[in-house]
Design a protein around this motif. Structure first.
Motif, PDB file in Angstrom:
ATOM      1  N   LEU A   1       0.763   6.743  -8.838  1.00 41.53           N
ATOM      2  CA  LEU A   1       1.863   7.332  -8.090  1.00 41.53           C
ATOM      3  C   LEU A   1       1.893   8.790  -8.501  1.00 41.53           C
ATOM      4  O   LEU A   1       1.896   9.094  -9.699  1.00 41.53           O
ATOM      5  CB  LEU A   1       3.195   6.674  -8.482  1.00 41.53           C
ATOM      6  N   ALA A   2       1.887   9.715  -7.564  1.00 39.57           N
ATOM      7  CA  ALA A   2       1.991  11.125  -7.946  1.00 39.57           C
ATOM      8  C   ALA A   2       3.449  11.416  -8.302  1.00 39.57           C
ATOM      9  O   ALA A   2       4.365  10.888  -7.684  1.00 39.57           O
ATOM     10  CB  ALA A   2       1.522  12.010  -6.806  1.00 39.57           C
ATOM     11  N   GLY A   3       3.640  12.250  -9.318  1.00 42.60           N
ATOM     12  CA  GLY A   3       4.998  12.536  -9.766  1.00 42.60           C
ATOM     13  C   GLY A   3       4.966  13.132 -11.155  1.00 42.60           C
ATOM     14  O   GLY A   3       3.998  13.792 -11.546  1.00 42.60           O
ATOM     15  N   ASP A   4       6.017  12.847 -11.908  1.00 42.09           N
ATOM     16  CA  ASP A   4       6.163  13.433 -13.242  1.00 42.09           C
ATOM     17  C   ASP A   4       6.218  12.309 -14.269  1.00 42.09           C
ATOM     18  O   ASP A   4       7.177  11.536 -14.283  1.00 42.09           O
ATOM     19  CB  ASP A   4       7.457  14.258 -13.290  1.00 42.09           C
TER      20      ASP A   4
ATOM     21  N   GLY B   1       0.806  -1.222   0.000  1.00 45.18           N
ATOM     22  CA  GLY B   1       0.000   0.000   0.000  1.00 45.18           C
ATOM     23  C   GLY B   1       0.834   1.265   0.000  1.00 45.18           C
ATOM     24  O   GLY B   1       0.287   2.356  -0.115  1.00 45.18           O
ATOM     25  N   ASN B   2       2.125   1.135   0.134  1.00 47.74           N
ATOM     26  CA  ASN B   2       3.027   2.294   0.175  1.00 47.74           C
ATOM     27  C   ASN B   2       4.209   1.975  -0.724  1.00 47.74           C
ATOM     28  O   ASN B   2       5.298   1.620  -0.261  1.00 47.74           O
ATOM     29  CB  ASN B   2       3.464   2.574   1.616  1.00 47.74           C
ATOM     30  N   PRO B   3       4.022   2.073  -2.062  1.00 52.11           N
ATOM     31  CA  PRO B   3       4.921   1.423  -3.006  1.00 52.11           C
ATOM     32  C   PRO B   3       6.254   2.124  -3.258  1.00 52.11           C
ATOM     33  O   PRO B   3       7.201   1.474  -3.662  1.00 52.11           O
ATOM     34  CB  PRO B   3       4.099   1.415  -4.300  1.00 52.11           C
ATOM     35  N   ARG B   4       6.313   3.434  -3.051  1.00 53.01           N
ATOM     36  CA  ARG B   4       7.565   4.111  -3.439  1.00 53.01           C
ATOM     37  C   ARG B   4       8.528   4.021  -2.261  1.00 53.01           C
ATOM     38  O   ARG B   4       8.671   4.953  -1.473  1.00 53.01           O
ATOM     39  CB  ARG B   4       7.272   5.562  -3.810  1.00 53.01           C
TER      40      ARG B   4
END
Ligand code: FEO
Ligand code: CA
Ligand code: CA
Length: 681
Positions: free
Chosen positions: A520-523, A477-480
């Motif tokens: 996943l939030a990001g670019d 649940g917390n992949p990064r």
């Protein structure tokens, strides 16, 4: 090429039977057999402009801002003249959660409503954005502090749309209007499992002594009101749920570490654990004569126990004293979103927004009765509280906070005290959840169940994890994250992410679920290495197992969420500019049911220094509302206004919303289309 850690993890999870790498369940496909139509508006470019930036064809207006009068005949706002009594009749500062209720209640809520009761949270005050004439923080008098405290809490205000223009409806000075403020000075009643807990009884005494009882006071009321109100939710019976979050920064301090009352409390292991966990007392920089003594933890060590709850407010009935619903557990509460289970009970989804805290669900014992609005008001007192455990294989469990199971875990765990009863479980919910093996999350914020027109939960829940800048190992649940088994590298999650839960049998009453990463939030254009403004390399890529979780406009720090009638997820960010400094905090839109990389578009960019909160829509979706919280709290380079003002004697870096050289004010803005059509389409 070295395989990235997320890919290693995803592959391992797929082998274990998880569904990473498989196409996501498609809501739209399951409902209508077709792909959803992505929104067509033109994305807003990244900007640091000190205004609301929108797609072509859209416009915004200020609906209400800090200091605006709620009643007729009041003078215009002068922030230097503000006192407690005045602020108790004006919109508060740092507005967060927003919720709309039809001005005339019906169930279901009528979709053509043009007149509403708006409920808003006021999370905290930023001293450097108060009292423009003061030269130093030390110049705050007790009267200034009382006025500041009165700017926290909640507002109920009528709003209406007429001829395409939205406005607030001021109430007469006297009469039966529904506009009001609920502040840290207001009466509340504790109900549910911990209502009579010894910590609350001990803490409440000082609050009641400090605030005189009104003529019609209920003997059970505690005049501690509510503070640190962050997100919340609505119930189908038309009440507002407001969650108390960082109460340690809004109202507790320590002035005398050797005080006898504090020494006595420190013999209580459970009190020590709770205080350490919540960060109370806060070692305040304020002088002891600045904050009212009831917040002084050396004299009132159990004072913080009156905060950290979900509070139920009836916007239709100002005479009904708000209830602290203790059965929902004590935490730094974020949302409290409701959905009906298949057998008509009420499920409440909640996040506890602190690094490595948990996601909760409460299920009422009783059933919702659509024909008896006020008869439902005590449903949240009796039921079962659960906490989420995310398993490696893509499954998950709602673990009941059961007294016997918790005490079995206590017997195995050093440094924990037994839980005496269900009230103890409610007030020490965080500790209980940890003992049961709940999954620590990356700052869980909004937990948004999809519901149908009759409030029935559809079984899908989206939840945002804002970020976690601690370097830690991977957890389901917390992949990064770094992988303890693969390479022993710990890693932070600077960008945050959004998860999707699907309840077993699509029933919000279930105790099992499946989970997957929504985005996943990001670019989407970044590889695994990216240099943050502070020079540190971070992972902001959005791929898992070689599969991009979204495409389109970059963002980070997803915070508050809402879902529209076309199953688009609206994502408000808080702190995105600390990762991508070329753009202020924003509102993004993502179709939930899209297969393949989800197209994410930037719909709105907030002014300088603000976070965006409380995204919500008029029921006919011709207007979008959001809270612009703390404009000017920092400049675009991330330098705080406190430093700019107190050290450099500069004006705040924002003039939102009034422009010119005006003092910045937190505000609710309303966004409409110039052609009057549905927003976000
Ligand atoms: Fe107040 Fe969790 O944001
Ligand atoms: Ca928030
Ligand atoms: Ca947050």
């Amino acid at each position: 090429m070295t395989k990235h850690i997320k890919d290693v993890i995803a592959s391992r999870r797929a082998l274990l039977g998880g569904f990473a790498g498989l196409p996501l369940l498609s809501l739209a496909q399951s409902a209508a057999g077709t792909e959803p139509v992505p929104p067509e508006f033109q994305s807003v470019d990244p900007t640091n402009a000190d205004t609301i930036s929108l797609p072509p064809g859209y416009r915004w207006r200020t609906l209400i801002a800090w200091g605006d009068a709620l009643f007729e005949g009041m003078s215009s706002f002068d922030p230097d003249a503000l006192n407690r009594a005045d602020q108790e009749r004006r919109f508060g500062q740092n507005n967060d959660m927003l919720a709309l209720f039809p001005a005339d209640y019906s169930f279901p809520f009528a979709s053509n409503t043009q007149r509403y009761l708006l409920c808003a949270n006021h999370e905290y005050v930023e001293p450097s954005l108060l009292f423009p004439a003061l030269a130093a923080l030390q110049d705050f008098t007790p009267a200034h502090v009382e006025a500041a405290l009165a700017a926290i809490g909640c507002t109920v205000v009528e709003v209406e749309q007429n001829g395409g223009e939205w406005r607030i409806v001021k109430n007469p000075e006297s009469g039966n209007g529904r506009n009001r403020r609920i502040t840290p000075f207001s009466p509340v009643i504790f109900s549910g499992a911990a209502a009579n807990h010894r910590w609350i009884r001990a803490g409440a005494t000082a609050f009641n002594a400090a605030e005189p009882a009104g003529p019609d006071a209920d003997p059970n009321e505690v005049r501690c009101g509510t503070l640190a109100n962050c997100a919340g939710g609505r119930t189908p019976w038309g009440t507002y749920l407001t969650s108390e979050e960082n109460f340690n920064t809004s109202g507790t301090m320590l002035t005398d570490a050797s005080a006898p009352a504090l020494a006595a409390a420190q013999t209580d292991t459970a009190w020590i654990l709770a205080s350490g966990n919540f960060g109370t007392p806060l070692y305040s920089t304020m002088r002891e004569d600045q904050l009212p003594p009831r917040f002084d933890v050396s004299a009132n060590p159990y004072g913080p126990a009156v905060y950290g709850w979900v509070v139920e407010i009836d916007p239709y009935d100002p005479t009904w004293v708000p209830r602290k619903r203790t059965s929902l557990g004590r935490k730094k509460g974020e949302c409290a979103n409701t959905a009906l289970t298949k057998n008509g009970r009420v499920a409440v989804y909640m996040g506890d927004d602190q690094i490595d805290e948990f996601i909760y669900k409460f299920i009422s014992t009783g059933h919702f009765d659509p024909n008896n609005r006020t008869g439902n008001r005590d449903l949240l007192d009796e039921g079962q509280l659960y906490v989420a455990r995310f398993n490696e294989d893509g499954a998950g469990d709602w673990l009941p906070l059961n007294l016997e199971r918790i005490n079995s875990a206590v017997a195995e765990a050093p440094y924990h005290a037994r839980f005496e009863d269900t009230g103890d479980v409610a007030i020490r919910a965080r500790e209980a959840a940890r003992l049961l093996g709940a999954t620590p999350m990356d700052r869980p914020e909004d937990v948004e169940p999809l519901i149908d027109a009759d409030w029935l939960g559809r079984g899908t829940i989206l939840l945002s994890c804002t970020y976690n800048r601690n370097e830690e190992f991977y957890r389901p649940g917390n992949p990064r994250r770094g992988d303890a088994q693969a390479n022993h590298i710990q890693q932070s999650n600077v960008g945050g992410h959004i998860l999707r839960i699907d309840e077993h049998n699509n029933d919000c009453g279930a105790t099992r679920f499946r989970w997957d990463v929504f985005t996943l939030a990001g670019d989407p254009r970044a590889d695994n290495t990216f240099t943050l403004p502070n020079g540190i390399a971070a992972d902001v890529s959005v791929t898992i197992d070689g599969r991009p979780t979204f495409e389109g406009d970059r963002f980070s720090c997803p915070d508050n969420l809402c879902v529209d009638n076309s199953d688009n997820l609206w994502i408000a960010t808080d702190g995105s500019d600390s990762v991508f400094p070329d753009c202020n905090d924003s509102v993004m839109i993502a179709p939930i049911g899209a297969s393949g990389p989800r197209p994410v578009k930037r719909f709105l960019v907030a002014p300088v220094g603000a976070e965006v909160c409380g995204p919500t829509l008029a029921f006919d979706e011709t207007a979008f509302f959001c809270a612009i919280q703390h404009p000017g709290e920092a400049n675009s380079a991330g330098v705080s206004n406190a430093e700019l003002r107190w050290r450099n004697h500069q004006r705040p870096p924002s003039n939102f919303p009034d422009g010119g050289d005006s003092w910045p004010r937190s505000a609710v803005v309303v966004v409409t289309r110039e052609d009057g059509g549905r927003v976000g389409s």
